[in-house]
Design a protein around this motif. Sequence first.
Motif, PDB file in Angstrom:
ATOM      1  N   ILE A  21      33.175  86.853  86.553  1.00 19.32           N
ATOM      2  CA  ILE A  21      32.337  85.761  86.061  1.00 19.32           C
ATOM      3  C   ILE A  21      32.716  85.523  84.616  1.00 19.32           C
ATOM      4  O   ILE A  21      32.575  86.421  83.781  1.00 19.32           O
ATOM      5  N   SER A  22      33.207  84.336  84.301  1.00 22.24           N
ATOM      6  CA  SER A  22      33.633  84.040  82.935  1.00 22.24           C
ATOM      7  C   SER A  22      32.828  82.872  82.396  1.00 22.24           C
ATOM      8  O   SER A  22      32.850  81.769  82.948  1.00 22.24           O
ATOM      9  N   CYS A  23      32.117  83.123  81.287  1.00 25.96           N
ATOM     10  CA  CYS A  23      31.226  82.121  80.703  1.00 25.96           C
ATOM     11  C   CYS A  23      31.823  81.554  79.425  1.00 25.96           C
ATOM     12  O   CYS A  23      32.090  82.294  78.477  1.00 25.96           O
ATOM     13  N   ALA A  24      32.002  80.246  79.415  1.00 29.07           N
ATOM     14  CA  ALA A  24      32.514  79.553  78.225  1.00 29.07           C
ATOM     15  C   ALA A  24      31.617  78.360  77.951  1.00 29.07           C
ATOM     16  O   ALA A  24      31.952  77.209  78.229  1.00 29.07           O
ATOM     17  N   THR A  25      30.428  78.652  77.407  1.00 35.31           N
ATOM     18  CA  THR A  25      29.425  77.617  77.177  1.00 35.31           C
ATOM     19  C   THR A  25      28.951  77.669  75.726  1.00 35.31           C
ATOM     20  O   THR A  25      29.309  78.577  74.974  1.00 35.31           O
ATOM     21  N   LEU A  26      28.125  76.707  75.376  1.00 36.47           N
ATOM     22  CA  LEU A  26      27.471  76.710  74.066  1.00 36.47           C
ATOM     23  C   LEU A  26      25.974  76.986  74.237  1.00 36.47           C
ATOM     24  O   LEU A  26      25.140  76.511  73.477  1.00 36.47           O
ATOM     25  N   ALA A  27      25.641  77.808  75.236  1.00 34.56           N
ATOM     26  CA  ALA A  27      24.243  78.084  75.562  1.00 34.56           C
ATOM     27  C   ALA A  27      23.538  78.834  74.434  1.00 34.56           C
ATOM     28  O   ALA A  27      24.114  79.713  73.798  1.00 34.56           O
ATOM     29  N   VAL A  28      22.289  78.488  74.209  1.00 31.96           N
ATOM     30  CA  VAL A  28      21.457  79.218  73.248  1.00 31.96           C
ATOM     31  C   VAL A  28      20.423  80.078  73.965  1.00 31.96           C
ATOM     32  O   VAL A  28      19.762  80.906  73.341  1.00 31.96           O
ATOM     33  N   ASP A  39      42.366  83.792  94.253  1.00 32.38           N
ATOM     34  CA  ASP A  39      42.589  82.820  95.333  1.00 32.38           C
ATOM     35  C   ASP A  39      41.428  81.851  95.527  1.00 32.38           C
ATOM     36  O   ASP A  39      41.501  80.937  96.350  1.00 32.38           O
ATOM     37  N   LYS A  40      40.354  82.045  94.743  1.00 34.99           N
ATOM     38  CA  LYS A  40      39.205  81.141  94.844  1.00 34.99           C
ATOM     39  C   LYS A  40      38.563  80.990  93.477  1.00 34.99           C
ATOM     40  O   LYS A  40      38.334  81.983  92.787  1.00 34.99           O
ATOM     41  N   VAL A  41      38.287  79.758  93.083  1.00 37.71           N
ATOM     42  CA  VAL A  41      37.624  79.480  91.810  1.00 37.71           C
ATOM     43  C   VAL A  41      36.364  78.662  92.081  1.00 37.71           C
ATOM     44  O   VAL A  41      36.423  77.626  92.749  1.00 37.71           O
ATOM     45  N   ILE A  42      35.238  79.138  91.572  1.00 38.65           N
ATOM     46  CA  ILE A  42      33.965  78.418  91.664  1.00 38.65           C
ATOM     47  C   ILE A  42      33.624  77.928  90.263  1.00 38.65           C
ATOM     48  O   ILE A  42      33.786  78.669  89.285  1.00 38.65           O
ATOM     49  N   VAL A  43      33.167  76.687  90.156  1.00 45.22           N
ATOM     50  CA  VAL A  43      32.825  76.118  88.853  1.00 45.22           C
ATOM     51  C   VAL A  43      31.348  75.737  88.841  1.00 45.22           C
ATOM     52  O   VAL A  43      30.857  75.077  89.763  1.00 45.22           O
ATOM     53  N   TRP A  44      30.658  76.180  87.795  1.00 42.79           N
ATOM     54  CA  TRP A  44      29.273  75.757  87.563  1.00 42.79           C
ATOM     55  C   TRP A  44      29.162  75.226  86.153  1.00 42.79           C
ATOM     56  O   TRP A  44      29.721  75.788  85.205  1.00 42.79           O
ATOM     57  N   VAL A  50      31.849  79.510  84.347  1.00 42.65           N
ATOM     58  CA  VAL A  50      30.575  78.928  83.929  1.00 42.65           C
ATOM     59  C   VAL A  50      30.862  78.082  82.696  1.00 42.65           C
ATOM     60  O   VAL A  50      31.150  78.604  81.616  1.00 42.65           O
ATOM     61  N   GLY A  51      30.792  76.774  82.867  1.00 41.77           N
ATOM     62  CA  GLY A  51      31.177  75.836  81.829  1.00 41.77           C
ATOM     63  C   GLY A  51      32.270  74.921  82.351  1.00 41.77           C
ATOM     64  O   GLY A  51      32.904  75.200  83.372  1.00 41.77           O
ATOM     65  N   SER A  52      32.491  73.828  81.638  1.00 43.64           N
ATOM     66  CA  SER A  52      33.497  72.868  82.105  1.00 43.64           C
ATOM     67  C   SER A  52      34.268  72.237  80.951  1.00 43.64           C
ATOM     68  O   SER A  52      34.892  71.198  81.117  1.00 43.64           O
ATOM     69  N   GLY A  53      34.221  72.896  79.780  1.00 50.68           N
ATOM     70  CA  GLY A  53      34.896  72.350  78.614  1.00 50.68           C
ATOM     71  C   GLY A  53      36.345  72.779  78.507  1.00 50.68           C
ATOM     72  O   GLY A  53      36.973  73.200  79.482  1.00 50.68           O
ATOM     73  N   ARG A  54      36.863  72.677  77.300  1.00 54.49           N
ATOM     74  CA  ARG A  54      38.293  72.896  77.062  1.00 54.49           C
ATOM     75  C   ARG A  54      38.739  74.309  77.439  1.00 54.49           C
ATOM     76  O   ARG A  54      39.776  74.499  78.078  1.00 54.49           O
ATOM     77  N   VAL A  55      37.983  75.310  77.028  1.00 50.77           N
ATOM     78  CA  VAL A  55      38.355  76.686  77.357  1.00 50.77           C
ATOM     79  C   VAL A  55      38.181  76.937  78.849  1.00 50.77           C
ATOM     80  O   VAL A  55      39.020  77.604  79.479  1.00 50.77           O
ATOM     81  N   ALA A  56      37.116  76.422  79.430  1.00 51.53           N
ATOM     82  CA  ALA A  56      36.874  76.605  80.865  1.00 51.53           C
ATOM     83  C   ALA A  56      38.056  76.122  81.700  1.00 51.53           C
ATOM     84  O   ALA A  56      38.405  76.741  82.714  1.00 51.53           O
TER      85      ALA A  56
END
Length: 312
Positions: free
Chosen positions: A194-201, A152-157, A132-138
């Motif tokens: 599920i791994s979240c790397a966002t700046l969500a508030v 074996d499978k990666v989903i990106v949101w 979850v996220g698409s930045g540098r850490v993601a």
Amino acid sequence: MRIYSPSETAAALDYKGLIASIAEIFALGAKAPQRHHHTIPKKGEPDDVLLLMPAWAEGFGVGGVKIVNVVPGNSARGLPAIMASYLVFDEKTGEHRAILDGATLTAKRTAAVSALAANKLARKDAKTLLVVGSGRVAKELPHAFKAVRDIDKVIVWSRTEATAAALAERLATEGFHASAQSNLEKAVAEADIISCATLAVEPVIHGTWLKPGQHLDLIGSYAGHMREADDEAIRRSKVWIDTEAALHETGDLIKPLETGALSREAICGTLYDMTKPGFNLGRTEADITLFKGVGHALEDLAAARLVLSNLK
């Protein structure tokens, strides 16, 4: 004093070695001061944050300090949100030995810590990763998790579909079976991790979406006003944290502690506990595990020592 470029820093930080190095320093029981956290007001965009993160460990050979500028407004400029440098000093003499690219080091060690925790907490048969996220850490997360699980499978949101698609395409060229998903609830239902790397508030992950056996990794929220998961996600999960400092630094813990969705007594443990010899989680098939990391100076020090060791 040597200066290491971003590419040199990255090349020296293979994930298996980095995960082992971070586990080692926590297993030693090393401590570090709580990071200095300063807000820099900005007009017309979110405030910046200046972080100062010193660390040393007796017998480790080196100490260091990281200087980080977190600039959320950089997303609109097409620039990374994190700018940082890491200064390494000799443990015995205090001599300044090297400057490493701090942003690269931060992204790599952040992903490595998530993988370290997942190795201790996630199901052994976990194969599908949701980023979850698409930045540098993601961008780093699939490679880190691949070091500890047979992904074996990666989903990106991502909130921006174009960046999610771009990351999925990049991961495909790097050997992953990757795809972008515009429906986050559907993506959560398909994932083992599920791994979240966002700046969500505001929370992006809702507890009602979670299913038994999943592992939820929250690494984006570093301040009290930021959240990636709602109270129900916290309530349904067995919660682990990187260090006790996380209790005071992230909205993902501060808010649930205030509402009663989480109690201090319900927190299962820290990286210090996970890295003790003979650690056994004893998870059941129905357990949902959650790891909340805010970052710790010892992780940076472990990464910095590995760079110097690999690039002698």
